[in-house]
Enzyme design. Structure first.
Site, PDB file in Angstrom:
ATOM      1  N   GLU A 138       6.000   8.224  22.611  1.00  0.00           N
ATOM      2  CA  GLU A 138       6.858   7.697  21.743  1.00  0.00           C
ATOM      3  C   GLU A 138       6.695   6.475  21.015  1.00  0.00           C
ATOM      4  O   GLU A 138       7.159   5.976  19.863  1.00  0.00           O
ATOM      5  CB  GLU A 138       8.366   7.767  22.316  1.00  0.00           C
ATOM      6  CG  GLU A 138       8.616   8.979  23.027  1.00  0.00           C
ATOM      7  CD  GLU A 138       9.763   8.991  24.130  1.00  0.00           C
ATOM      8  OE1 GLU A 138      10.683   9.813  24.170  1.00  0.00           O
ATOM      9  OE2 GLU A 138       9.405   8.204  24.916  1.00  0.00           O
ATOM     10  N   ASN A 173      11.518   0.018  24.260  1.00  0.00           N
ATOM     11  CA  ASN A 173      12.395   1.267  24.788  1.00  0.00           C
ATOM     12  C   ASN A 173      13.183   0.903  26.024  1.00  0.00           C
ATOM     13  O   ASN A 173      12.645   0.787  27.161  1.00  0.00           O
ATOM     14  CB  ASN A 173      11.362   2.428  25.241  1.00  0.00           C
ATOM     15  CG  ASN A 173      11.936   3.563  25.422  1.00  0.00           C
ATOM     16  OD1 ASN A 173      13.243   3.536  25.925  1.00  0.00           O
ATOM     17  ND2 ASN A 173      11.478   4.910  25.760  1.00  0.00           N
ATOM     18  N   ARG A 214      21.078  14.655  36.017  1.00  0.00           N
ATOM     19  CA  ARG A 214      22.091  15.219  35.121  1.00  0.00           C
ATOM     20  C   ARG A 214      22.051  16.652  35.324  1.00  0.00           C
ATOM     21  O   ARG A 214      20.804  17.405  35.732  1.00  0.00           O
ATOM     22  CB  ARG A 214      21.528  14.854  33.748  1.00  0.00           C
ATOM     23  CG  ARG A 214      22.032  13.452  33.249  1.00  0.00           C
ATOM     24  CD  ARG A 214      21.290  13.069  31.924  1.00  0.00           C
ATOM     25  NE  ARG A 214      20.149  12.403  32.126  1.00  0.00           N
ATOM     26  CZ  ARG A 214      19.194  12.139  30.885  1.00  0.00           C
ATOM     27  NH1 ARG A 214      19.503  12.590  29.731  1.00  0.00           N
ATOM     28  NH2 ARG A 214      18.093  11.746  31.129  1.00  0.00           N
ATOM     29  N   HIS A 247      15.520  13.647  22.375  1.00  0.00           N
ATOM     30  CA  HIS A 247      13.754  13.422  22.574  1.00  0.00           C
ATOM     31  C   HIS A 247      13.070  13.622  21.183  1.00  0.00           C
ATOM     32  O   HIS A 247      11.839  13.990  21.379  1.00  0.00           O
ATOM     33  CB  HIS A 247      13.514  14.439  23.790  1.00  0.00           C
ATOM     34  CG  HIS A 247      13.818  14.300  24.874  1.00  0.00           C
ATOM     35  ND1 HIS A 247      14.216  15.293  25.925  1.00  0.00           N
ATOM     36  CD2 HIS A 247      13.986  13.139  25.665  1.00  0.00           C
ATOM     37  CE1 HIS A 247      14.474  14.625  26.863  1.00  0.00           C
ATOM     38  NE2 HIS A 247      14.275  13.239  26.821  1.00  0.00           N
ATOM     39  N   ARG A 268      13.563   2.289  20.431  1.00  0.00           N
ATOM     40  CA  ARG A 268      14.042   3.611  20.709  1.00  0.00           C
ATOM     41  C   ARG A 268      15.487   3.570  20.796  1.00  0.00           C
ATOM     42  O   ARG A 268      16.144   2.717  21.571  1.00  0.00           O
ATOM     43  CB  ARG A 268      13.542   4.260  21.786  1.00  0.00           C
ATOM     44  CG  ARG A 268      13.900   5.686  22.106  1.00  0.00           C
ATOM     45  CD  ARG A 268      13.686   6.114  23.552  1.00  0.00           C
ATOM     46  NE  ARG A 268      14.187   7.271  23.668  1.00  0.00           N
ATOM     47  CZ  ARG A 268      14.445   7.830  24.861  1.00  0.00           C
ATOM     48  NH1 ARG A 268      14.284   7.226  26.034  1.00  0.00           N
ATOM     49  NH2 ARG A 268      14.770   9.075  25.224  1.00  0.00           N
TER      50      ARG A 268
END
Length: 403
Positions: free
Chosen positions: A374, A10, A236, A178, A90
């Site tokens: 994940e 990732n 963000r 996500h 990912r």
């Protein structure tokens, strides 16, 4: 030893996570770790399963390529001879084409590269790790697993912007992100709370989003066309009137590139607080601007949970995950207080302890804290794509849900 392991990567702009799994039906973690602060004094922290972590400083100017090389070197020396036969990555954005894990070849890599502008904090770095591994190990199978794929079957009303149809057809639409986290959380909730049907998942970390999942199927997410939308995040902006960038173009010296950088890198919790993006620092600070940043984050999280309840036609389970969702009890409490009108009530003691179940016994909504994973989702996908022979990232979809 044969190449009998699965390596999961990732790769982001400032960090790289990695994990090595065995090839059993339910992959078990052999070793793993992460490199943080890439480009700013990176340090590798890694361990074999069940053992204490080792920290190895990298060169002060080490970039992502050097971080990946350091991770691979550590695995070579510490994974007890286990070697990867496949690498799963990912990849944040799969666009319209990739709705399932895809075996990576030249064509897939080129198509994914076209999506770099839609996820500039993630996609270029995801793909750079793939390219580096292809250089070092050209015969090693690599698989892309997409954060957008879990959301591939949204109803049109969730997918579409109110823009001319030609733009929608060209790919200007909501995708959601996500998805690897939400796929894992959906499976865990089905296991620990099998009666849960209408679930809102709050993946809250430096990147943050909220997702509506009914009977294991994603119906909507706060993230849309890019990873900017929905919630204020570490750096963000979250929800923004689209007129703001036009106003800045007309009235300031900022050009499009400067505005984009501000929205991705200088906004969110860091921009509002003026202190930084780490929720732990903001909660510990007495500065009014820190409190304003936390309150803004909480408010928008609660608003998004309520909107997802509309998408679901009700709410029976609320799940917190991610670095903030799993660890920041005051943030969970503040969000749930705003959601009391939906029947959300916390057990204050359970929340303070960080229990797996933090909802009050007499609440109408079950409230859970579920650590996300994940990496195991990617490892399972590598097993699945090898077993099924699928390699193009497309498969027949679940019918869209309109009610």
């Amino acid at each position: 030893m044969a190449d009998d392991a699965i390596l999961v990567i990732n790769a982001g702009s400032s960090s790289l996570k990695f994990a090595l799994f065995d090839r059993s039906a339910e992959p078990a973690r052999i070793a793993g770790g992460k490199v943080e602060r890439i480009g700013r004094g990176a340090c590798l922290r890694a361990s074999r399963a069940g053992e204490a972590a080792t920290e190895i400083p990298l060169a002060p100017d080490a970039a992502q390529v050097e971080a990946l090389d350091a991770a691979l070197a550590w695995l070579d020396a510490n994974a007890n001879g286990a070697k990867p036969g496949v690498v799963g990555h990912r990849v944040v954005h799969g666009g319209m084409d990739f709705i399932a894990p895809a075996r990576i070849d030249d064509d897939v890599l080129e198509r994914l590269g076209r999506l770099d502008p839609l996820a500039p904090l993630h996609q270029p770095y995801n793909l750079a790790a793939i390219r580096r591994l292809r250089e070092r190990h050209p015969g090693l199978a690599q698989v892309a697993c997409f954060d957008t794929a879990f959301h591939a079957h949204w109803p049109d009303r969730a997918r579409r912007f109110a823009l001319p149809r030609a733009l929608h057809d060209a790919g200007v639409r909501r995708y959601g992100f996500h998805g690897l986290s939400y796929e894992y959380l959906s499976g865990e909730v089905a296991r620990i709370a099998p009666a849960a049907r209408r679930c809102v998942f709050a993946h809250l970390g430096s990147g943050a989003s909220v997702c509506a999942v009914r009977d294991g199927i994603s119906l909507d997410c706060s993230l849309g066309f890019t990873a900017l939308d929905g919630l204020p995040m570490g750096t963000r902006c979250g929800p923004l009137d689209p007129g703001v960038p036009f106003h800045l173009l007309r009235t300031t010296a900022m050009d499009a590139a400067a505005i984009e950088r501000m929205l991705y890198h200088d906004s969110g919790l860091a921009g509002v607080s003026g202190i930084g993006a780490d929720m732990r620092d903001l909660l510990a600070s007495a500065a009014p601007a820190s409190r304003e940043a936390v309150d803004l984050f909480v408010y928008h999280c609660a608003r998004q949970v309520a909107s997802m309840a509309v998408a679901l036609g009700g709410l029976d389970t609320l799940v917190f995950a991610g670095g903030i969702g799993e660890n920041a009890a005051p943030v969970r409490a503040a969000i749930c207080a705003l959601l009391a009108l939906l029947g959300v009530r916390l057990d204050a003691s359970a929340n303070a302890r960080g229990d797996a179940e933090i909802g009050a016994a007499d609440g109408a909504v079950r409230v859970l804290v579920v650590p996300t994973d994940e990496e195991i989702v990617i490892a399972r996908a590598c097993n699945g794509i090898r077993a099924s022979g699928r390699d193009n990232g497309s498969e027949p979809g679940t019918p869209e849900v309109d009610s």
